[in-house]
Design an enzyme around this catalytic site. Structure first.
Site, PDB file in Angstrom:
ATOM      1  N   ASP A 456       0.837  -1.202   0.000  1.00  0.00           N
ATOM      2  CA  ASP A 456       0.000   0.000   0.000  1.00  0.00           C
ATOM      3  C   ASP A 456       0.875   1.255   0.000  1.00  0.00           C
ATOM      4  O   ASP A 456       2.083   1.204   0.274  1.00  0.00           O
ATOM      5  CB  ASP A 456      -0.934  -0.014   1.209  1.00  0.00           C
ATOM      6  CG  ASP A 456      -2.294   0.600   0.911  1.00  0.00           C
ATOM      7  OD1 ASP A 456      -2.396   1.386  -0.052  1.00  0.00           O
ATOM      8  OD2 ASP A 456      -3.257   0.300   1.636  1.00  0.00           O
ATOM      9  N   ASP A 522     -10.409   1.812  -3.579  1.00  0.00           N
ATOM     10  CA  ASP A 522     -10.893   1.466  -2.239  1.00  0.00           C
ATOM     11  C   ASP A 522     -12.411   1.430  -2.191  1.00  0.00           C
ATOM     12  O   ASP A 522     -12.986   0.973  -1.190  1.00  0.00           O
ATOM     13  CB  ASP A 522     -10.379   2.475  -1.209  1.00  0.00           C
ATOM     14  CG  ASP A 522      -8.938   2.215  -0.809  1.00  0.00           C
ATOM     15  OD1 ASP A 522      -8.431   1.109  -1.073  1.00  0.00           O
ATOM     16  OD2 ASP A 522      -8.303   3.127  -0.231  1.00  0.00           O
TER      17      ASP A 522
END
Length: 721
Positions: A456, A522
């Protein structure tokens, strides 16, 4: 050097390169295949593009250089921007000193297929030399990169290096992308006028709002229609893409790295090498996508089509790492056919929330007193792979690493940048920081024999500088991250790395060369994902697109969707689950297992076939799918995006099929049928479908079923002759 003409041809594309005496390499033609050319024919083509000398202009025709300069009479964006510290040598005039074709020196006229040309040029007075590589790939893409070397006695401060390719006046409309967190790659169209359409990105990563693929085409170009010219920069740092048209009608499309002040100060004898620019010409947006997909699959990063069904437990537990709940998730996941289990954020250091612990890549004894072994061992005993979440480029100020090495935090001096999600950026361009992070991650990978890393990257690199001197370091940071990916891939060749960056904030061919998956967004709301998946696939094949069946209601939008709609959306990507499946009913688990089984049976088709997206004026229905390369089978989805003034909504014409074959077309109904479904007669008895020629399916089509908004029907097509 004498005049040179080189004609490269592959997959229906021609690139005719020209180097007139005393000038740098340029492009005569880039686009539809010209067919075989003779030396005289190529020279005639080169003559045909020369503009007449109009009034109040330079007294020689302007050369169409890949790196155009003011010294050539070019009044648009220069290919090379920069100067010596005193401001001199800002307008170099390059002359070609050598050309090679697949490593053999050439002059005069040459023709080849997929091949690589290297052009050397120099301005001895300015003390600059370029080496430009131009490759025609087997898929018809053109890859371009330049190394600029300082041959002078003083530093050269490079401010920008961008290549551009010509586009005709017929290319009169731009399609590129915008977006933000949770809504990446939203298409936007702009007419081309006189001037520059410029998209710059200063986020230090590709960006959720990046241009992504800059495309110029004939007016109204669509998935199946129109001529399109496109550019994509394979770079994960700051960048610019642009389309420019001058008053004389000459247009270009180009891209390059956006350099911050001082990032490319080239000392005498040193060099700067640009990121790769990929230029793509095709008919229709699907044609553009096919070239990119075939190149990624065949050359850049081939993957097995056997992509494992993945569960990521973030939405199920977030930071609450109770072993009982995590083991229950594993048991249920294995029972419905999941093949990979991923533990997300919160397993390390003091990371009980997002305010601390980033940078401390050791298993937390508080959350995991026995280490991760109890979970890892059980996951493996259930036949699943195991993966972990990392965020190696970031650091919390509240962490052991930050307290030990505050100088490793990126900052423009003593003053700290604004925090972003409570974190700062770890400066991996510092060798000690890079080495420490690499070894910490490697130790965890080796200890738990990881199969997968979710990598990430949750903040922009604003004020990204080396703290000791305040100098900008985004360029160096990007190269350092690439090196870390490369070393990890070499050390652990069986470990798959996913690029996640606040969702889809780092998606480009630079990172895809090194990563096997991207997290599209997301936001896993299926309605939003329909659009984001459709357009992310403009560059990347479906096997790279992390695509999960999410919880309902959606955590990012609050919408509620049926399991069938969520699954039919996730099917056209690398399938996974992001949902607390401990709260599912037995009926929901059976339906999930049915969709997972269907995916496993068809993932070879999904990840080897050609993407096709249907043009349709009535936009409440979105139709697209994947057709096998031999056209023997296909999967399509008919998606009801919103309500329509038409009821029912008319015929649905498919695309990409073999007109000479007959197909059985049948709906795929798994579990509960789509909401509001009213079957048209062609569904047949017990949804067995209908047999139709491919010609009829593409020219006439099938009548659309009636569906509520935010519902989908999957169609399975099988050639029967």
């Amino acid at each position: 050097m004498t005049d040179a003409l080189i004609h490269l041809r592959a997959a229906g594309v021609s690139l005719l390169l020209s180097t007139p005496a005393d000038q740098a390499v340029g492009i005569v033609h880039w686009g539809t295949d010209l067919g075989p050319l003779t030396a005289d024919g190529a020279a005639a083509v080169a003559t045909s593009v020369v503009e007449p000398l109009g009034g109040n202009a330079v007294d020689v025709p302007i050369h169409r250089a890949l790196l155009p300069q003011l010294a050539d009479g070019w009044l648009g964006r220069p290919g090379i921007e920069g100067s010596r510290p005193d401001g001199s040598d800002f307008t170099p005039r390059f002359r070609t000193t050598g050309m090679s074709l697949d490593d053999s020196a050439v002059s005069g006229f040459h023709e080849a297929g997929a091949a690589t040309v290297v052009a050397l040029a120099e301005d001895t007075e300015a003390g600059l030399r370029t080496e430009t590589t131009i490759e025609m790939t087997a898929q018809g893409l053109v890859r371009i990169a330049t190394t600029l070397t300082n041959t002078g006695s003083e530093a050269f401060v490079l401010e920008g290096l961008q290549h551009c390719l010509p586009i005709p006046v017929d290319g009169d409309e731009i399609l590129d992308f915008a977006g933000h967190w949770g809504l990446e790659r939203f298409p936007q169209r702009t007419p081309i006028g006189t001037g520059t359409h410029l998209r710059e990105n200063r986020r230090g990563r590709t960006g959720s709002d990046s241009a992504y693929v800059m495309q110029a085409g004939t007016p109204g170009f669509s998935f199946q229609q129109g001529e399109v010219w496109a550019a994509h920069l394979a770079w994960s740092g700051n960048h610019r893409h642009y389309v420019e048209r001058q008053a004389n009608g000459f247009g270009v499309i180009g891209a390059g790295e956006l350099l911050l002040p001082g990032e490319a100060r080239i000392a005498p004898g040193e060099s700067y090498t640009s990121p790769d620019l990929y230029a793509n010409h095709a008919h229709g947006l699907d044609g553009i996508a096919h070239r990119f997909h075939h190149f990624v699959r065949e050359d850049l990063h081939p993957l097995s089509t056997d992509r494992p069904v993945t569960i990521n437990v973030w939405e199920a537990v977030e930071f609450d790492h109770r072993i009982g709940k995590l083991l229950e998730l594993a048991e249920i996941a294995a029972s419905i056919g999941v093949e990979r289990y991923v533990l997300d954020d919160g397993w390390f250091g003091s990371r009980r929330d997002d305010t601390s612990g980033l940078g401390d890549w050791t298993v937390s004894p508080d959350a995991w007193p026995q280490g991760l072994d109890p979970l890892v061992d059980r996951v493996r005993s259930l036949g699943m792979q195991f993966g972990l979440w990392f965020e190696p480029e970031m650091i919390n100020e509240d962490s052991d690493l930050a307290r030990a090495h505050p100088d490793w935090i990126m900052a423009p001096g003593k003053r700290m940048p604004l925090t972003w999600r409570n974190q700062q950026v770890l400066n991996l361009s510092i060798p000690e920081a890079w080495e420490h992070t690499l070894e910490a991650i490697s130790k965890v990978i080796a200890e738990y024999h990881l199969d997968y890393i979710k990598w990430d990257h949750n903040r922009d690199l604003i004020e990204s500088a080396t703290r000791a001197n305040g100098a900008a370091a985004t360029h160096a940071q990007t190269l350092a991250v690439y090196r870390m990916f490369d070393v990890l891939n070499e050390r652990f060749p069986d470990v798959e790395i996913e690029s996640c960056s606040s969702g889809g904030g780092r998606v480009d061919l630079g990172v895809i060369k090194r990563c096997s998956r991207i997290w599209v967004s997301d936001c896993i709301d299926s309605l939003e994902r329909q659009t984001m998946m459709r357009w992310t696939a403009q560059l990347l094949p479906l096997e790279f697109l992390g695509s999960h069946i999410a919880s309902s209601p959606s955590q990012t939008t609050g919408r509620r969707h049926s399991l069938g709609f969520r699954a039919a959306t996730a099917l056209f990507g690398h399938l996974g689950i992001e949902w607390d499946i401990t709260e599912t009913t037995e009926e929901e688990r059976r339906e999930l297992a049915g969709w997972i089984d269907f995916y496993k049976k068809h993932r070879d088709l999904l990840f080897s076939g050609d993407l096709t997206r249907v043009d349709r004026a009535e936009d409440s229905l979105q139709i697209g799918g994947v057709v096998a390369k031999d056209r023997s089978e296909a999967l399509f989805s008919i998606v009801s995006m919103h309500r329509s003034p038409l009821s029912p909504r008319g015929m649905v014409r498919l695309s990409g099929l073999d007109a000479g074959r007959t197909y059985r077309v049948a709906p795929v109904i798994i579990g509960e049928e789509p909401g509001g479904l009213i079957r048209p007669p062609w569904f047949g008895d017990q949804d067995r479908g209908i047999e139709l020629p491919g010609s009829a399916l593409m020219a006439s089509g099938l009548h659309s079923p009636c569906l509520y908004p935010e519902q989908a029907v999957v169609l399975q097509l099988t050639a029967i002759d």
